[in-house]
Scaffold this active site. Sequence first.
Site, PDB file in Angstrom:
ATOM      1  N   LEU A  73       0.907  -1.218   0.142  1.00 56.00           N
ATOM      2  CA  LEU A  73      -0.114  -0.003   0.110  1.00 56.00           C
ATOM      3  C   LEU A  73       0.785   1.167   0.207  1.00 56.00           C
ATOM      4  O   LEU A  73       0.395   2.177  -0.619  1.00 56.00           O
ATOM      5  CB  LEU A  73      -0.987  -0.015   1.048  1.00 56.00           C
ATOM      6  CG  LEU A  73      -2.054  -0.868   1.280  1.00 56.00           C
ATOM      7  CD1 LEU A  73      -2.500  -1.027   2.850  1.00 56.00           C
ATOM      8  CD2 LEU A  73      -3.119  -0.649   0.171  1.00 56.00           C
ATOM      9  N   GLY A  74       2.163   1.146   0.530  1.00 56.34           N
ATOM     10  CA  GLY A  74       2.863   2.209   0.585  1.00 56.34           C
ATOM     11  C   GLY A  74       3.931   2.074   1.468  1.00 56.34           C
ATOM     12  O   GLY A  74       4.282   0.969   2.069  1.00 56.34           O
ATOM     13  N   ASP A 114       1.844  14.155  15.545  1.00 54.51           N
ATOM     14  CA  ASP A 114       1.971  14.301  14.039  1.00 54.51           C
ATOM     15  C   ASP A 114       0.621  14.187  13.166  1.00 54.51           C
ATOM     16  O   ASP A 114       0.629  13.384  12.398  1.00 54.51           O
ATOM     17  CB  ASP A 114       2.791  13.071  13.669  1.00 54.51           C
ATOM     18  CG  ASP A 114       3.571  13.207  12.330  1.00 54.51           C
ATOM     19  OD1 ASP A 114       3.853  11.953  11.656  1.00 54.51           O
ATOM     20  OD2 ASP A 114       3.500  14.211  11.783  1.00 54.51           O
ATOM     21  N   GLY A 141       8.860   0.986   7.569  1.00 57.27           N
ATOM     22  CA  GLY A 141       8.777   0.328   6.696  1.00 57.27           C
ATOM     23  C   GLY A 141       7.624   0.077   5.659  1.00 57.27           C
ATOM     24  O   GLY A 141       6.589   0.929   6.030  1.00 57.27           O
ATOM     25  N   PRO A 142       7.419  -0.856   5.041  1.00 57.91           N
ATOM     26  CA  PRO A 142       6.288  -0.969   4.166  1.00 57.91           C
ATOM     27  C   PRO A 142       4.886  -1.250   4.795  1.00 57.91           C
ATOM     28  O   PRO A 142       4.880  -2.060   5.828  1.00 57.91           O
ATOM     29  CB  PRO A 142       6.624  -1.967   2.960  1.00 57.91           C
ATOM     30  CG  PRO A 142       7.718  -2.564   3.505  1.00 57.91           C
ATOM     31  CD  PRO A 142       8.508  -1.798   4.488  1.00 57.91           C
ATOM     32  N   LYS A 172       1.280  -3.202   9.032  1.00 56.88           N
ATOM     33  CA  LYS A 172       2.232  -2.246   8.748  1.00 56.88           C
ATOM     34  C   LYS A 172       3.601  -2.966   9.518  1.00 56.88           C
ATOM     35  O   LYS A 172       3.584  -3.339  10.364  1.00 56.88           O
ATOM     36  CB  LYS A 172       1.944  -1.213   9.734  1.00 56.88           C
ATOM     37  CG  LYS A 172       2.918  -0.162   9.839  1.00 56.88           C
ATOM     38  CD  LYS A 172       2.134   1.059  10.813  1.00 56.88           C
ATOM     39  CE  LYS A 172       3.259   2.184  11.280  1.00 56.88           C
ATOM     40  NZ  LYS A 172       2.601   3.246  12.036  1.00 56.88           N
ATOM     41  N   GLY A 196       7.347   5.367   7.478  1.00 58.16           N
ATOM     42  CA  GLY A 196       8.781   5.738   7.990  1.00 58.16           C
ATOM     43  C   GLY A 196       9.345   4.350   8.674  1.00 58.16           C
ATOM     44  O   GLY A 196      10.732   4.501   8.598  1.00 58.16           O
TER      45      GLY A 196
END
Length: 839
Positions: A524-525, A643, A530-531, A546, A528
Amino acid sequence: MAKTTLSFKRRVTLHFCFFLFALILVTSENSSTVLIPGQFLRDSQNQTLVSPDKTFELGFFTPGTAGGSSNNRYLGIWYHNAPAKEVVWVANRNASLSDTSGALSLSPTGILVLLNNQNKTIWTSNNGNPSQAATPNPTLQLLDSGNLVVIDGNRVGILWQSFDHPSNTLLPGMKIRSNFATGKQTFLTSWKTDQDPDEGRFSMSIDPRGYPQLILKNGEENRYRLGSWNGKYFTGTPLLPENNIFEYEFVMNKTDVYYTYNVKSALLSRLVLNQTGFLQRYARSQGRSEWTSLYGAPMDQCDLYGNCGAHMTCNMEENSPPTCDCLDEFELIDPENQSKGCARKVPLNCENEYFWNYTRVKLPDTSTSSWFSEIRSLGECQEVCLRNCSCMAYADADITKADGGCLMWFGELVDMRQYDSGGQELFVRLSAAVPKSPATLNSGGKNLVAIVASSVGLAGLAGTVLVLVLWHRRQRSLGMRGASIFRRDGGNEEGGEDSEMELHIFDRATMVKATDNFSTENKLGQGGYGPVYKGTLADGQEIAVKTLSKSSGQGTTEFKNEVVLIAKLQHRNLVKLLGCCIEGDEKMLIYEFMPNKSLDFFIFDKTKSKSLDWNMRIAIVNGIARGLLYLHQDSRLRIIHRDLKASNVLLDKDMNPKISDFGMARIFGGDQIEANTSKVVGTYGYMSPEYAIDGLFSMKSDVFSFGVLLLEIISGKRNRGFSHQDHNLNLLGHAWRLWIEGKPIELVEEEIVDDELSTTTQVLRCIQVGLLCVQQRPDDRPSMSSVVVMLTSETLLPQPKQPGFFTERNLPDSESSTSDNKHNSASVNEVTISLLDAR
Ligand SMILES: *[C@@H]1O[C@H](CO)[C@@H](O)[C@H](O)[C@H]1NC(C)=O
Ligand SMILES: *[C@@H]1O[C@H](CO)[C@@H](O)[C@H](O)[C@H]1NC(C)=O
Ligand SMILES: *[C@@H]1O[C@H](CO)[C@@H](O)[C@H](O)[C@H]1NC(C)=O
Ligand SMILES: *[C@@H]1O[C@H](CO)[C@@H](O)[C@H](O)[C@H]1NC(C)=O
Ligand SMILES: *[C@@H]1O[C@H](CO)[C@@H](O)[C@H](O)[C@H]1NC(C)=O
Ligand SMILES: *[C@@H]1O[C@H](CO)[C@@H](O)[C@H](O)[C@H]1NC(C)=O
Ligand SMILES: *[C@@H]1O[C@H](CO)[C@@H](O)[C@H](O)[C@H]1NC(C)=O
Ligand SMILES: *[C@@H]1O[C@H](CO)[C@@H](O)[C@H](O)[C@H]1NC(C)=O
Ligand SMILES: *[C@@H]1O[C@H](CO)[C@@H](O)[C@H](O)[C@H]1NC(C)=O
C-alpha cells in the site's frame, strides 16, 4: 459492577470448596486443594493438588518433552490446564524418583516429606533442621499465586513456603532477597538441562556487597549485571521502565533487601532463568495456551559483564559488533591491548577538580569501593565527593526523588555501557586542566537522539506485549490461531473506560498468507518504519499490515510506543488496531483496512475532491476534532499525537475519519500540560512554532496541527507548498491575509461553495476556528473541547490573532523538510521528519 459481584460469588464458592475438600480428599479428578497429615499425594494414582482458582497444580512429572528419555519423576508445580507443562517449581531437584512410587505427605509437625516405595525420605521441607515443634492441624495448600504453603491450623502463620525456595522461575510476588546480617540469600538457579532440574551453573541473586545490585552469575563469575536500582529500574535494564502492567519493587532496609514484581492485571507471568543463562520474561492471558516471550537478557554483547575495560563504555550500533570506547577525556592505557582499559588524559592532582556529566550510561559496578550516601541533593553530593580526593565519581541513587541520596565510587569504574536512550547520568572527576565543555556535545554517545526520560512512551517491549496479551484475555475461541477473532464486547461505541478490547497476536505464517508473501501488488505504501501491505485473512476480512523494518532502531521504540498506546485507545475516530505480530525481531501491526485511504488522497486531488461536498467535509472535521478531544481529555491517558496531518487521517467505507499513526505520540501525566523534547518529530507545515523551534509540545501543539488541517480541508490546498501569485505566504498566511482583508470566503475551494446562506455561515465559522487554532501563542489557542463546541454551536467566537509560521521564512531549515508525497497508502505514515534541536 457485574464483575465485582461475580468474583465475590466465586470466592464464596471457593471457600466452601475448601472445607469440602478438607473432608474428602480424593475427588473424581484425583485433585484436591489441600493436604492434611495422614493423607498422601501419590504419583501412582495421578493425584495432584490444584490451587483454588485452578491456575496452578502440584504433582509428579517427568521433565523434558513428552516421552523424554528418562523415567525420572519429580514433585513440582506447573500451570494447570495448560498443554505444555511449564514447571515453575521443583521440590526434589537433585534427588529424582526412579519410578512412580513417590508419595508426598505432611507430618503432624508441619513438615513435608517425599517418600519412595521403600518409605525412604527423598526430600523434605525442613532441610534436615531439627524437628519443628508440633503445631495444631497443619495443612498444605497450593495458593493461586503458585506458592505452596504449609499453614498452621490456627492460620496464624505460614510454617513453610515454596516461595522461599525458588527454582528457576520467579513468579509475581516471589522475592529474590539478601540479608546483610546473616548473609542468607534467596535466588534463582537455572536447571542443569531441560531433562534435569538440578541446580545448573547460572543464578540470579542480589549481591549485597557495596550498594546492592541484581546480578546474573555463571558459577562464581558475573555474567550480566542488571545493576543497582534507581527507583524506577535497574541501571542495566533501562528499557524496562514503568508500565501499566508490571510493578517492580526493590526494597532495602538496614538488614534486608529484596526484589519482587507484581502484575497489575489478570495476566499470568513468569521470569525464567534458562539453562543457557538467559533471563526470559513470559506472559499469557489466562484463557490462552501459548506464552509470549517478552524479554530476554542479556540482550547483547554489551550486557555481558566487563565486556570492556575500566573507564570504557560499551556501545552497540545497529547491525555491527559492539565497540569499547574510552570515556571522554580518557585514553587507552595500552593501545595494543584494549582490555587494560583507559585512564584520564590529564591525571588528577586534587586541585580545583570538577565533574564531567556523562549521560545515558549504565552506572558502574557498585560491588566494590562504592558508597551510598543519604546526602539529600545531587549538589550536596558533588561537594562531598569533591572534598574527598579519592572520590572518583558520583550519581543519583534514586532518580524518582530529589533527596533519594547518591552513589559514589572510589576506585575504577567498570562495566559501563552507553545507551541511545534511557540510562543515567554519571559525574566523573576530571582535572581542572581539562576544559569544561558541555557534556552533551561529546558524552561518548555517537548519537544525539536522546529521548526524554519522562516519556512513558519508552515502555519496554515487556510492557508492550503485555498490553496485548492482557487485552486478549477474553479470547473465546481457544483453538483458533492466526485467524481474525477480534471483537469488541459491549456496544459502547465511544469506547473509553468500560469497553474492553481484544487484541490478537497473529503469527507470521498467517501474515505471509494474508499478504501473499508480502507481494508488491499488496504493497500500500512505504511508511517511515517500513512498508505497509494490504492483506486478507482466511475469513475474508481485509487488513492493513504495517511492518517494522528490522534495521531501524528508532522504529522499534516507536513501534512499542504505538502498540502500548493504541491498545488502550478505542474511539470511532481512531483507527482500530486488530493485533500485532512479533516474531524474533520482526514486528508488524495489523489494522483494519481502510478502503478509502487517507484524507490527503481526497482533498488535495483535483478530481477526487469534487466528491467531498461541504457536508462530508464538516462531518470529517467534526470527527477529527472528537478523536483528538478523546486523545487529549477523554481517554484514560492524556495523549499528544504530535503528528496530526491529512495523511494520518484515514477514511473508512462511509468516509468516517480515523486518526492513525501513534508512533510519535506521547502520554502525559494527569496534570502535566507541557513537555520538552530534544528530538522534534512531526511534519513541517503542521508543527507549531514553539514545538518546531523549542521542542515544547503540549495539547496546544496538536491544536495547531488541527487548525492547519482544518484550513487545508476548507481550501483543498496544502499548507506547505502553497503558492500564490500575490505573496510569499503559506496557506496560514494566505488565510490570515484574507481574514484581515475581510474576504475569508475566498479561501474556500470552489467545488464546495454553494449559495446556501447556512453553508456560508458554517464555512466562515470553520475558517475562524481554524485561525484561532493556529495562533502564534499556545495560550491563545482554544482547547479541543472548546473547538468541538465552537464547531457545533452558534456561540460567538473570539477574533483570531496572527498565526504562527505564516511565512515560509519562519521555518527552520526548509531544506530538510519533507513535503507530503502523494502515495496511495491506506495506513501508511509517510515520511515524518526528525530534527535535532541545536541547543
Ligand atoms: C484416580 O485415582 C483412581 C485410583 O485411586 C484411579 O483408578 C483413577 O483412574 C484415577 N483417575 C484419573 C483421572 O487419573
Ligand atoms: C495415570 O495417568 C497415566 C497417563 O495419563 C495412565 O496411563 C495411568 O493409567 C494413570 N494411572 C492411574 C492409576 O489412574
Ligand atoms: C541436594 O541438595 C540439598 C540442598 O541443596 C543438599 O543438602 C543435598 O545434600 C543434595 N543431595 C544430593 C543427593 O546431592
Ligand atoms: C511404608 O509405610 C507404610 C505405613 O506407614 C506401610 O504400610 C508400608 O508397608 C511401608 N512400605 C515399605 C516398603 O516399607
Ligand atoms: C527489613 O525488611 C524486612 C522485610 O521486608 C523486615 O522483615 C525487617 O523487619 C526489616 N528490618 C528493619 C530493621 O526494618
Ligand atoms: C534461553 O533464552 C535465550 C534468550 O531468550 C534463548 O536464545 C535460548 O534458546 C534459551 N535457551 C533454552 C535452552 O531455552
Ligand atoms: C591484555 O590485558 C589483559 C588485562 O590486563 C591481560 O589479561 C591480557 O593477557 C592482555 N592481552 C594481551 C594480548 O596482552
Ligand atoms: C574518602 O572517602 C573514603 C571512603 O568513604 C574514606 O575511607 C576516606 O577516609 C575519605 N577521605 C577523606 C580525606 O575524607
Ligand atoms: C547532565 O547533562 C544532561 C544532558 O545534557 C542534562 O539534562 C542534565 O541536566 C545534566 N545534569 C546536571 C546535574 O547538570
